[in-house]
Motif scaffolding. Structure first.
Motif, PDB file in Angstrom:
ATOM      1  N   UNK A 100      37.245  35.372  33.223  1.00 50.52           N
ATOM      2  CA  UNK A 100      37.532  35.443  34.653  1.00 50.52           C
ATOM      3  C   UNK A 100      39.026  35.265  34.881  1.00 50.52           C
ATOM      4  N   UNK A 101      39.524  36.014  35.879  1.00 50.04           N
ATOM      5  CA  UNK A 101      40.948  35.922  36.224  1.00 50.04           C
ATOM      6  C   UNK A 101      41.230  34.798  37.189  1.00 50.04           C
ATOM      7  N   UNK A 102      40.187  34.344  37.879  1.00 48.30           N
ATOM      8  CA  UNK A 102      40.389  33.256  38.842  1.00 48.30           C
ATOM      9  C   UNK A 102      39.086  32.486  39.006  1.00 48.30           C
ATOM     10  N   UNK A 103      39.200  31.343  39.618  1.00 49.15           N
ATOM     11  CA  UNK A 103      38.032  30.508  39.897  1.00 49.15           C
ATOM     12  C   UNK A 103      37.104  31.212  40.879  1.00 49.15           C
ATOM     13  N   UNK A 104      37.672  31.958  41.835  1.00 46.78           N
ATOM     14  CA  UNK A 104      36.857  32.687  42.809  1.00 46.78           C
ATOM     15  C   UNK A 104      36.018  33.768  42.119  1.00 46.78           C
ATOM     16  N   UNK A 105      36.603  34.466  41.143  1.00 46.80           N
ATOM     17  CA  UNK A 105      35.858  35.484  40.400  1.00 46.80           C
ATOM     18  C   UNK A 105      34.694  34.847  39.637  1.00 46.80           C
ATOM     19  N   UNK A 106      34.967  33.712  39.009  1.00 47.49           N
ATOM     20  CA  UNK A 106      33.908  33.033  38.257  1.00 47.49           C
ATOM     21  C   UNK A 106      32.800  32.558  39.196  1.00 47.49           C
ATOM     22  N   UNK A 107      33.208  32.006  40.343  1.00 42.22           N
ATOM     23  CA  UNK A 107      32.243  31.534  41.338  1.00 42.22           C
ATOM     24  C   UNK A 107      31.378  32.697  41.826  1.00 42.22           C
ATOM     25  N   UNK A 108      32.005  33.820  42.113  1.00 46.13           N
ATOM     26  CA  UNK A 108      31.264  35.000  42.574  1.00 46.13           C
ATOM     27  C   UNK A 108      30.304  35.497  41.493  1.00 46.13           C
TER      28      UNK A 108
END
Length: 91
Positions: free
Chosen positions: A9-17
């Motif tokens: 994941x490139x960001x925490x938001x991507x991982x969360x999604x």
């Protein structure tokens, strides 16, 4: 539903999604499985009722046939006795 490694994941938001989508997908699979189970259980109950009804009809028919068979056996015995008596009186 294999055991795949989660992507990078490139960001925490991507991982969360990603994990939200996975949770939703698995929730939908569980709901569909539950619906299929309920449908199967209802079909099984319906089939059981149908088989019980058919069994009762077969048992009733069997009793009728046994009764008819017994009656016919008695008639046959009566005819045998009557015919033996007739033959004996003719001799």
């Amino acid at each position: 539903m294999g055991d795949q490694e989660p992507p990078q994941f490139g960001s925490l938001e991507e991982e969360l999604e990603y994990w939200k989508e996975q949770a939703n997908r698995h929730q939908q699979i569980a709901v569909e499985a539950q619906e299929e189970l309920q449908e199967f259980q209802q079909m099984s109950r319906d089939y059981e009722v149908e088989l019980e009804t058919e069994l009762k009809q077969c048992e009733a028919r069997n009793r009728e046939l046994l009764s008819s068979n017994n009656r016919l056996r008695m008639e046959l015995e009566n005819y045998k006795v009557t015919n033996m008596e007739v033959l004996e009186t003719e001799l």
